[in-house]
Structure formats: structure tokens, C-alpha cells
Design a protein around this motif. Structure first.
Motif, mmCIF file in Angstrom:
data_model
loop_
_atom_site.group_PDB
_atom_site.id
_atom_site.type_symbol
_atom_site.label_atom_id
_atom_site.label_comp_id
_atom_site.label_asym_id
_atom_site.label_seq_id
_atom_site.Cartn_x
_atom_site.Cartn_y
_atom_site.Cartn_z
ATOM 1 N N GLY A 109 0.811 -1.215 0.000
ATOM 2 C CA GLY A 109 0.000 0.000 0.000
ATOM 3 C C GLY A 109 0.840 1.258 0.000
ATOM 4 N N HIS A 110 1.948 1.235 0.747
ATOM 5 C CA HIS A 110 2.857 2.380 0.801
ATOM 6 C C HIS A 110 3.466 2.658 -0.571
ATOM 7 C CE1 HIS A 110 5.738 5.150 2.572
ATOM 8 N NE2 HIS A 110 6.728 4.478 2.006
ATOM 9 N N LEU A 111 3.856 1.609 -1.289
ATOM 10 C CA LEU A 111 4.435 1.779 -2.620
ATOM 11 C C LEU A 111 3.381 2.226 -3.627
ATOM 12 C CD1 LEU A 111 6.737 -1.376 -2.692
ATOM 13 C CD2 LEU A 111 7.471 1.003 -2.539
ATOM 14 N N LEU A 112 2.171 1.698 -3.515
ATOM 15 C CA LEU A 112 1.084 2.139 -4.392
ATOM 16 C C LEU A 112 0.788 3.619 -4.206
ATOM 17 C CD1 LEU A 112 -1.440 -0.838 -4.141
ATOM 18 C CD2 LEU A 112 -0.235 -0.072 -6.198
ATOM 19 N N GLU A 113 0.824 4.055 -2.965
ATOM 20 C CA GLU A 113 0.615 5.471 -2.640
ATOM 21 C C GLU A 113 1.610 6.350 -3.393
ATOM 22 O OE1 GLU A 113 2.016 7.773 1.320
ATOM 23 O OE2 GLU A 113 0.553 6.168 1.640
ATOM 24 N N GLN A 114 2.904 5.993 -3.348
ATOM 25 C CA GLN A 114 3.936 6.770 -4.029
ATOM 26 C C GLN A 114 3.786 6.686 -5.543
ATOM 27 O OE1 GLN A 114 5.853 8.661 -2.092
ATOM 28 N NE2 GLN A 114 4.833 7.740 -0.330
ATOM 29 N N TYR A 115 3.426 5.518 -6.033
ATOM 30 C CA TYR A 115 3.260 5.322 -7.475
ATOM 31 C C TYR A 115 2.121 6.174 -8.032
ATOM 32 C CZ TYR A 115 2.397 2.816 -11.885
ATOM 33 O OH TYR A 115 2.205 2.490 -13.205
ATOM 34 N N ILE A 116 0.996 6.205 -7.322
ATOM 35 C CA ILE A 116 -0.154 6.985 -7.789
ATOM 36 C C ILE A 116 0.129 8.476 -7.687
ATOM 37 C CG2 ILE A 116 -2.573 7.534 -7.294
ATOM 38 C CD1 ILE A 116 -2.971 4.574 -6.633
ATOM 39 N N TYR A 117 0.870 8.908 -6.662
ATOM 40 C CA TYR A 117 1.311 10.310 -6.632
ATOM 41 C C TYR A 117 2.060 10.649 -7.922
ATOM 42 C CZ TYR A 117 0.446 10.668 -1.540
ATOM 43 O OH TYR A 117 -0.125 10.718 -0.291
ATOM 44 N N GLU A 118 2.949 9.731 -8.329
ATOM 45 C CA GLU A 118 3.744 9.959 -9.537
ATOM 46 C C GLU A 118 2.850 10.018 -10.775
ATOM 47 O OE1 GLU A 118 7.952 10.222 -10.900
ATOM 48 O OE2 GLU A 118 6.856 10.511 -9.035
ATOM 49 N N LEU A 119 1.833 9.165 -10.826
ATOM 50 C CA LEU A 119 0.906 9.183 -11.959
ATOM 51 C C LEU A 119 0.112 10.493 -12.009
ATOM 52 C CD1 LEU A 119 -0.568 5.543 -11.906
ATOM 53 C CD2 LEU A 119 1.219 6.462 -13.397
ATOM 54 N N LEU A 120 -0.267 11.015 -10.847
ATOM 55 C CA LEU A 120 -0.998 12.285 -10.813
ATOM 56 C C LEU A 120 -0.163 13.405 -11.438
ATOM 57 C CD1 LEU A 120 -2.647 12.249 -7.251
ATOM 58 C CD2 LEU A 120 -3.706 11.692 -9.449
ATOM 59 N N GLU A 121 1.124 13.389 -11.158
ATOM 60 C CA GLU A 121 1.996 14.442 -11.687
ATOM 61 C C GLU A 121 2.388 14.196 -13.137
ATOM 62 O OE1 GLU A 121 4.763 16.476 -8.683
ATOM 63 O OE2 GLU A 121 4.798 14.391 -8.007
ATOM 64 N N LYS A 122 2.768 12.962 -13.469
ATOM 65 C CA LYS A 122 3.319 12.682 -14.792
ATOM 66 C C LYS A 122 2.258 12.414 -15.842
ATOM 67 C CE LYS A 122 7.614 12.921 -13.423
ATOM 68 N NZ LYS A 122 8.506 14.004 -13.859
ATOM 69 N N VAL A 123 1.190 11.723 -15.471
ATOM 70 C CA VAL A 123 0.149 11.365 -16.428
ATOM 71 C C VAL A 123 -0.964 12.407 -16.469
ATOM 72 C CG1 VAL A 123 -1.605 9.644 -17.031
ATOM 73 C CG2 VAL A 123 0.641 8.911 -16.225
ATOM 74 N N CYS A 124 -1.444 12.821 -15.277
ATOM 75 C CA CYS A 124 -2.541 13.790 -15.219
ATOM 76 C C CYS A 124 -2.060 15.237 -15.264
ATOM 77 C CB CYS A 124 -3.361 13.571 -13.953
ATOM 78 S SG CYS A 124 -4.100 11.928 -13.836
ATOM 79 N N LYS A 125 -0.735 15.441 -15.175
ATOM 80 C CA LYS A 125 -0.144 16.779 -15.233
ATOM 81 C C LYS A 125 -0.642 17.699 -14.122
ATOM 82 C CE LYS A 125 1.861 15.427 -19.009
ATOM 83 N NZ LYS A 125 3.275 14.996 -18.970
ATOM 84 N N LEU A 126 -0.853 17.139 -12.926
ATOM 85 C CA LEU A 126 -1.270 17.946 -11.781
ATOM 86 C C LEU A 126 -0.056 18.413 -11.006
ATOM 87 C CD1 LEU A 126 -4.305 15.879 -10.428
ATOM 88 C CD2 LEU A 126 -4.285 17.667 -12.183
ATOM 89 N N GLN A 127 -0.216 19.513 -10.294
ATOM 90 C CA GLN A 127 0.860 20.060 -9.485
ATOM 91 C C GLN A 127 0.678 19.638 -8.027
ATOM 92 O OE1 GLN A 127 0.527 24.299 -10.226
ATOM 93 N NE2 GLN A 127 1.937 24.192 -11.952
#
Length: 380
Positions: A91-109
């Protein structure tokens, strides 16, 4: 904590169409899965390669890299504590991975709060680049249920067992961006810092356990272990309610001329009603629609007999509830009838957001058109 990767957008995964509804994401590249940004790389960097041989496949489902089977909790036979720690690490790794997707894929700040507290533990949330300055678009705010999951997740359990398209908020964010919404993704469960280090996470997984002779660890022992961890609360985000109020006061309320909509799930419904009571006139004037999903709010306890608030939620809120009925069929209950309620198209709480997503955006479009018509009729 994790290295940054260069992203090459390719091989898009498209959500399955919902019959009878206008598709907002049929051609959207909502989740590019590339070797440069794979979940596998996060696991490799954590030294948990043997315990967690998992990655997301082309359907965004979590699968074992060798057997291609779904996640198995009982990896260490009947050793509850060690399996629980392994699950926590995932779960901890998924949390970090999805943060990365929000920034890199969804282009959120990624925005830290409070901004001035750079030398103390602090929380953060995500928002699109022009969320507060673009006056020609509506603003969508995502507020999830309470639990261990963080920004970008509706349900960690749904991510693990049903995939990113059901458990993460990425499909919702991409639908919103394609429909020309700006987006704010809240992080209401990020309330404190525990003093465990990454080494301790790894150590809990690699400790020697006499699995052949050791008895199953009782659940209460595991919970007492969790409660004994030393925690540091994060200022302005001690609770989901405080997190919501802070971001409303210092961000959402500053976006002048923006029509604001909310999608809230589970306990998020209670948090929104708390905000509505605390910031009554501001919320009533800025928010044009609220989609509640299997909400835990209580109108009687939270809103009381306030006639203005009761009238407002009747016209600006709709709830999608878990039900055996087909999606969008009326599903009112005796206890909740303050505003329209319809079926979410599923009986599972953690799948309700993904199941009702198309219906929610359809509701938002109608609500925004109705608001525009009212505003137009008032122009002399």
C-alpha cells in the motif's frame, strides 16, 4: 524518496464504454503505461523484489509478474503479522506510485500546505495548473473516504484487487480534464507522520520468522503494535475536516468566478457537510453541484433544522448509493431522503465511484446548464 522518471506517453489504456451514456474518455489516453514509469520499478527500488513480484498489466490490473495471478495476502502461511506488514508495504508503494501518476500522467501540481512550513511535517494535495486562475472553466474537487489511502485513490483495496481503473481517481481526473474542468485532488487522510523509516519497512518484511512452529498472530496484537508507533500530526491537516477547511479557505475560495463541483465518497460526505455548515454562504454561492457516493453524512446531526441549508442541498446534491438496482434507478431510503438518491450500479462500497462515474458527469453537465440558464434569465 523515489527517483523521477522521464515519461514517454504511449500504449494508452481506454476505459470500457458504458452502454447508453455519452463517453467522455473514449479517445483519452488516461493511463499510459510505459517501462519508464512502471510500478515494478518502485518495488525494485524498495528492495522488496522477492516479497512483492507484482506489476500492473495492460488492463491496469495488479498481477504477479511470473504467474500473472491476482495479489495473494497469505504469502507467509498463516503468519498474520508478517502478511499484514507485507500488505502495508504494498500500500505504501502504491501510494507513491499513484502520486507519480498524478503528476506525470494527469499533469497535476503537488501543492504543500501550509506553504510557509517548509521545516516541519506538512501535508499536500494536487491541482491542475490553472485551477485558481482560469475563469472560463468549472472546478471539480475530489474528496475520498477515510482510510489508509491517500490522494488519487478511491480505495486501496479496489486498486489491489480490481485495478487502477476502479480504485484510483485517474479515470475521473482525465474525464474532468477532457470536459474542460480544472481539478483539485484532496488528501484528507494524510494527517500525521509516523517515525518509521524506509529501513524499518524493509526490516519488518525480512525479519526471521519460525513459520513452521509459530502460531497465528492475533489481530488485537497487530493493532496494539500500530497504536504504539510514535506519530507527529501535520499542521492544518490533523483531521479530514481541517484539511478540507484549510484548502477551501486558502485555495478554492480564492478562485473568483469559478463554478465548483464536488465528488465525495463515504466519509467524504460527512466532511463536505461539515464544510457546508462552517462556510455556509461561501459554499452555497460557489458550489453548483455535489455528487455524494455512498455517503456517511447525517443531515439531522450536521445541518439540524437550518431551512436555508436544507433547501440548498435539496437542489444541489445527489447521492449514488450501493444497491442491487441498475445504475441511476431511484434508491431512496427511509433514513435519507433530503435530496435525490439513485443506485450506483453496484453493491460494493469500494467500487461505487468507478461504477457511477459516467452518471455523475452527466449530472454535472445538466446542473451546469441549469445554472447558466438561471444566470442568463437574470440578465436585464
Amino acid at each position: 524518496m523515489f527517483q523521477q522518471f522521464n515519461i514517454r506517453l504511449s500504449s494508452p489504456i481506454l476505459p470500457r464504454p458504458v452502454k447508453g451514456l455519452v463517453q467522455l474518455t473514449t479517445r483519452a489516453q488516461w493511463l499510459p503505461v510505459t517501462q519508464e514509469l512502471s510500478f515494478r520499478k518502485f518495488i525494485e527500488q524498495s528492495d522488496l523484489l522477492e516479497e512483492l513480484k507484482y506489476d500492473f498489466n495492460e488492463k491496469a490490473e495488479l498481477r504477479h509478474t511470473e504467474t500473472h495471478r491476482p495479489f495473494v495476502f497469505n504469502y507467509y502461511k498463516n503468519v498474520l503479522e508478517r502478511n499484514s506488514k507485507r500488505y502495508q508495504a504494498l500500500g505504501h508503494l502504491l501510494e507513491q506510485y499513484i502520486y507519480e501518476l498524478l503528476e506525470k500522467v494527469c499533469k497535476l501540481q503537488k501543492v504543500y500546505i501550509p506553504p510557509e512550513a517548509d521545516k516541519e511535517p506538512r501535508s499536500f494535495f494536487f491541482m491542475s495548473e490553472r485551477a485558481l486562475t482560469n475563469h472560463h472553466s468549472a472546478l471539480l474537487v475530489l474528496l475520498q473516504d477515510r482510510g489508509v489511502f491517500r490522494a488519487g485513490q478511491w480505495s486501496q483495496q479496489a486498486v489491489i484487487h480490481h485495478g487502477l481503473q476502479h480504485g484510483s481517481q485517474i479515470p475521473c481526473i482525465q474525464m474532468a480534464l477532457q470536459a474542460h474542468y480544472d481539478v483539485i485532488v484532496l488528501n484528507p487522510n494524510d494527517n500525521f507522520v509516523d517515525l518509521q523509516t524506509e529501513k524499518e519497512w524493509k526490516g519488518l518484511l525480512t525479519q526471521n520468522v519460525e513459520s513452521s512452529s509459530r502460531k497465528m498472530v492475533q489481530t488485537e496484537n497487530f493493532l496494539s503494535l500500530q497504536q504504539s508507533l510514535q506519530c507527529i500530526p501535520k499542521r492544518c491537516s490533523n483531521t479530514p475536516e481541517e484539511h478540507m477547511a484549510y484548502i477551501w479557505d486558502y485555495f478554492i475560495s480564492k478562485a473568483e468566478g469559478k463554478d465548483v463541483a464536488f465528488i465525495v465518497h463515504g466519509y467524504g460526505g460527512l466532511v463536505f457537510m461539515d464544510l457546508l455548515v462552517r462556510r455556509k454562504w461561501e459554499v452555497m454561492s460557489k458550489v453548483y453541484a455535489v455528487a455524494l457516493i455512498d455517503s456517511e453524512h447525517h443531515v439531522g446531526h450536521q445541518l439540524g433544522s437550518d431551512i436555508q441549508l436544507l433547501a440548498w442541498i435539496k437542489h444541489h446534491c445527489r447521492e449514488w448509493v450501493t444497491s442491487p438496482k441498475p445504475l441511476d434507478k431511484p434508491a431512496a431510503t427511509v433514513l435519507k431522503k433530503e435530496f435525490p438518491m439513485v443506485s450506483a450500479g453496484t453493491e460494493k462500497h469500494n467500487l461505487a465511484p468507478s461504477s457511477s462515474l459516467q452518471s455523475i458527469f452527466k449530472y454535472f453537465r445538466k446542473a451546469l446548464k441549469a445554472k447558466a440558464a438561471i444566470n442568463f434569465s437574470r440578465v436585464p
